[in-house]
Design a protein around this motif. Structure first.
Motif, PDB file in Angstrom:
ATOM      1  N   TYR A 127       8.179   5.955 -20.050  1.00  0.00           N
ATOM      2  CA  TYR A 127       7.218   5.329 -19.144  1.00  0.00           C
ATOM      3  C   TYR A 127       6.887   3.923 -19.620  1.00  0.00           C
ATOM      4  O   TYR A 127       7.076   3.569 -20.794  1.00  0.00           O
TER       5      TYR A 127
ATOM      6  N   TRP B 162      11.762  14.182 -18.638  1.00  0.00           N
ATOM      7  CA  TRP B 162      11.101  12.881 -18.658  1.00  0.00           C
ATOM      8  C   TRP B 162      11.838  11.972 -19.648  1.00  0.00           C
ATOM      9  O   TRP B 162      12.156  12.390 -20.761  1.00  0.00           O
TER      10      TRP B 162
ATOM     11  N   SER C 286      -3.048  13.372 -19.499  1.00  0.00           N
ATOM     12  CA  SER C 286      -2.903  14.352 -18.424  1.00  0.00           C
ATOM     13  C   SER C 286      -2.377  13.710 -17.152  1.00  0.00           C
ATOM     14  O   SER C 286      -2.760  14.075 -16.059  1.00  0.00           O
ATOM     15  N   TYR C 287      -1.497  12.764 -17.301  1.00  0.00           N
ATOM     16  CA  TYR C 287      -0.931  12.112 -16.132  1.00  0.00           C
ATOM     17  C   TYR C 287       0.044  13.023 -15.407  1.00  0.00           C
ATOM     18  O   TYR C 287       0.703  13.860 -16.014  1.00  0.00           O
ATOM     19  N   TRP C 288       0.132  12.846 -14.111  1.00  0.00           N
ATOM     20  CA  TRP C 288       1.127  13.535 -13.314  1.00  0.00           C
ATOM     21  C   TRP C 288       1.958  12.476 -12.583  1.00  0.00           C
ATOM     22  O   TRP C 288       1.653  11.287 -12.610  1.00  0.00           O
ATOM     23  N   PHE C 289       3.051  12.933 -11.948  1.00  0.00           N
ATOM     24  CA  PHE C 289       3.995  12.026 -11.314  1.00  0.00           C
ATOM     25  C   PHE C 289       3.896  12.128  -9.791  1.00  0.00           C
ATOM     26  O   PHE C 289       4.173  13.163  -9.200  1.00  0.00           O
ATOM     27  N   ASP C 290       3.504  11.026  -9.169  1.00  0.00           N
ATOM     28  CA  ASP C 290       3.359  10.998  -7.722  1.00  0.00           C
ATOM     29  C   ASP C 290       3.109   9.586  -7.232  1.00  0.00           C
ATOM     30  O   ASP C 290       2.196   8.927  -7.720  1.00  0.00           O
TER      31      ASP C 290
ATOM     32  N   TYR D 285      15.370   9.753 -11.263  1.00  0.00           N
ATOM     33  CA  TYR D 285      14.223   9.492 -10.402  1.00  0.00           C
ATOM     34  C   TYR D 285      13.279   8.499 -11.079  1.00  0.00           C
ATOM     35  O   TYR D 285      13.077   8.559 -12.286  1.00  0.00           O
TER      36      TYR D 285
ATOM     37  N   TRP E 196       7.440  10.158  -6.059  1.00  0.00           N
ATOM     38  CA  TRP E 196       8.768  10.032  -6.662  1.00  0.00           C
ATOM     39  C   TRP E 196       9.671   9.231  -5.724  1.00  0.00           C
ATOM     40  O   TRP E 196       9.504   9.271  -4.509  1.00  0.00           O
ATOM     41  N   GLY E 197      10.648   8.560  -6.297  1.00  0.00           N
ATOM     42  CA  GLY E 197      11.695   7.992  -5.481  1.00  0.00           C
ATOM     43  C   GLY E 197      12.618   9.112  -5.005  1.00  0.00           C
ATOM     44  O   GLY E 197      12.487  10.252  -5.442  1.00  0.00           O
ATOM     45  N   GLN E 198      13.536   8.785  -4.149  1.00  0.00           N
ATOM     46  CA  GLN E 198      14.453   9.794  -3.610  1.00  0.00           C
ATOM     47  C   GLN E 198      15.490  10.226  -4.638  1.00  0.00           C
ATOM     48  O   GLN E 198      16.125  11.269  -4.475  1.00  0.00           O
TER      49      GLN E 198
ATOM     50  N   ILE F  88      12.643   9.761 -14.799  1.00  0.00           N
ATOM     51  CA  ILE F  88      12.868  11.187 -15.010  1.00  0.00           C
ATOM     52  C   ILE F  88      14.278  11.484 -14.511  1.00  0.00           C
ATOM     53  O   ILE F  88      14.727  10.893 -13.538  1.00  0.00           O
TER      54      ILE F  88
ATOM     55  N   MET G  50       2.902   7.228 -12.236  1.00  0.00           N
ATOM     56  CA  MET G  50       2.072   8.170 -12.971  1.00  0.00           C
ATOM     57  C   MET G  50       0.626   8.013 -12.535  1.00  0.00           C
ATOM     58  O   MET G  50       0.101   6.903 -12.425  1.00  0.00           O
TER      59      MET G  50
END
Lengths: 111, 121
Positions: free
Chosen positions: B50, B47, B105-109, B94, B111-113, B37, B98
């Motif tokens: 993936y 985005w 319905s995936y979310w992102f968690d 970033y 994240w890198g810095q 992202i 997922m």
């Protein structure tokens, strides 16, 4: 390229309640895809705040809540605190793009 | 818990290829989808692509012709290549894991810095 629309900014005094809307269409939120919310503090990476419309990850205060209806979703922050000053983004999936989309982002200011 | 760390050049010349790697630590790279992202300075999130640990990929249509995402499970890392870059590709990039139970319905968690990549000669 954002297909999810959010208000650019919202503000409130400490202790107040603010809401952030996320408006989509029939190819994303209206198609039944779940909405997720992220908080981005200044100069940091986004952090998951709400997943699957209404669920809070462990560690997220219950002052944050999410809802979804039709082609829109909302994030509510009750008992606003100074530490809530950040950018907030919604996210979903879009069937036309066949990929993931983010909202335009909302800056929350604590007065 | 899982941690992600992006690495790669901070400066890329116009028309060249941007290459970034995300190293996964503290957890498994298998059985998950992984994403890239980006966020241009002062702007919103976009985005990019993936990849599943098995190699299944999906790309943002607006970038599909210039992007390749790959995974190396033995090194617990996945990578991004963006070809023919211009100043418009200047952004914080970033990587993220997922999460979710269904295909849509995936979310992102987490994240890198994030890593800032500037396109400039």
């Amino acid at each position: 390229q954002s297909v999810l629309t959010q208000p650019p900014s919202v503000s409130g005094a400490p202790g107040q309640r603010v809401t952030i809307s996320c408006t989509g269409s029939s190819s994303n939120i209206g198609a039944g895809y779940d909405v997720h919310w992220y908080q981005q503090l200044p100069d940091t990476a986004p952090k998951l705040l709400i997943y699957d419309n209404t669920n809070r990850p462990s560690g997220v205060p219950d002052r944050f809540s999410g809802s979804k209806s039709g082609t829109s979703a909302s994030l509510a922050i009750t008992g606003l605190q100074a530490e809530d000053e950040a950018d907030y983004y919604c996210q979903s999936h879009d069937s036309i793009l066949s990929g993931y989309v983010f909202g335009t982002g909302t800056k929350v200011t604590v007065l | 818990q899982v941690q992600l760390q992006e690495s790669g050049p901070g400066l890329v010349k116009p028309s060249e290829t941007l290459s970034l790697t995300c190293i996964v630590s503290g957890g498994s790279i298998t059985s998950y989808y992984w994403s890239w992202i980006r966020q241009p300075p002062g702007k919103g999130l976009e985005w990019i692509a993936y990849i599943f640990y098995s190699g299944i990929t999906n790309y943002n249509p607006s970038l599909r012709s210039r992007v390749t995402i790959s995974v190396d499970t033995s090194k617990k890392q996945f990578s991004l290549k963006l070809r023919s870059v211009t100043a418009a590709d200047t952004a914080v990039y970033y990587c993220a894991r997922m999460m979710g139970g269904t295909g849509s319905s995936y979310w992102f968690d987490p994240w890198g810095q994030g890593t800032l990549v500037t396109v400039s000669s």
